[in-house]
Design a protein around this motif. Structure first.
Motif, short mmCIF file in Angstrom:
data_model
loop_
_atom_site.label_atom_id
_atom_site.label_comp_id
_atom_site.label_asym_id
_atom_site.label_seq_id
_atom_site.Cartn_x
_atom_site.Cartn_y
_atom_site.Cartn_z
N GLY A 1 -41.04 114.70 -23.84
CA GLY A 1 -39.77 114.43 -23.17
C GLY A 1 -39.10 115.70 -22.73
N ASP A 2 -38.54 115.69 -21.53
CA ASP A 2 -37.76 116.82 -21.04
C ASP A 2 -36.51 116.95 -21.89
N VAL A 3 -36.06 118.16 -22.16
CA VAL A 3 -34.90 118.37 -23.01
C VAL A 3 -33.64 117.76 -22.40
N ASN A 4 -33.59 117.62 -21.08
CA ASN A 4 -32.42 117.04 -20.42
C ASN A 4 -32.53 115.54 -20.19
N ALA A 5 -33.67 114.95 -20.54
CA ALA A 5 -33.82 113.50 -20.36
C ALA A 5 -32.99 112.78 -21.43
N PRO A 6 -32.18 111.79 -21.03
CA PRO A 6 -31.39 111.07 -22.03
C PRO A 6 -32.29 110.25 -22.96
N TRP A 7 -31.79 110.02 -24.14
CA TRP A 7 -32.56 109.30 -25.15
C TRP A 7 -32.91 107.89 -24.69
N SER A 8 -32.07 107.28 -23.84
CA SER A 8 -32.35 105.92 -23.38
C SER A 8 -33.66 105.86 -22.59
N CYS A 9 -33.99 106.92 -21.86
CA CYS A 9 -35.27 106.96 -21.12
C CYS A 9 -36.44 106.97 -22.09
#
Length: 176
Positions: free
Chosen positions: A141-149
């Motif tokens: 996961g990208d560090v800026n991707a929100p947890w909901s994704c």
């Protein structure tokens, strides 16, 4: 024997005592006024931990998902001018690091892939005899991707039948 109805006439008293209801509602309001901002601040600061990863001896059957978001202008990774994932961007899931998929496509492709692996192994009974043959899902996961994704991707692959989901992190320079 006479019964008093409180109003002085022959009609019974129909007033409801709302004081206990108001007291309970005020207590709940105070609790929510305190708890909601704390929960929101805690969730927004949530980051996927970064730690040194050890190179794994992956099975070919393992499924690798990369999760990112669009940038501020709505561009996906790989498009010209992509400025990096944005916390408010749209979720992007890449199946085996190459193919961008929607939620429905992720479920369908993951299910088809797992079904083919199980059939090639000789069916569910044969693959259950040796748990090492059961494929896993690895999520980067990208560090800026929100947890909901990330949570949506986990839900879809587990609904497709993958029992194990793990995370992959990048190596960290201990001197940095």
């Amino acid at each position: 024997m006479a019964i008093s109805s409180g109003g002085g006439g022959d009609t019974p008293m129909s007033d409801i005592n709302t004081t206990p209801l108001v007291d309970v509602m005020l207590v709940l309001l105070i609790i929510f006024l305190i708890a909601v901002p704390v929960a929101i601040q805690t969730i927004e600061k949530l980051k996927i931990p970064v730690f040194e990863s050890v190179e794994s001896k992956d099975k070919v059957e393992n499924l690798l998902l990369t999760i990112s978001t669009t940038d501020a202008a709505g561009r996906s990774a790989g498009e010209p001018g992509f400025e990096g994932a944005n916390r408010n961007g749209q979720c992007r899931v890449y199946f085996n690091n190459t193919t961008p998929v929607s939620s429905e496509e992720l479920y369908d492709q993951a299910f088809s892939r797992l079904d083919a692996i199980v059939q090639r192994a000789g069916g569910p009974e044969a693959i259950m005899e040796d748990p090492e043959k059961i494929p896993q899902v690895h999520i980067r996961g990208d560090v800026n991707a929100p947890w909901s994704c990330v949570a949506g991707a986990i839900y879809n692959v587990q609904a497709a039948g993958y029992p194990t989901v793990g995370f992959i992190s990048n190596k960290v320079d201990p001197d940095a």
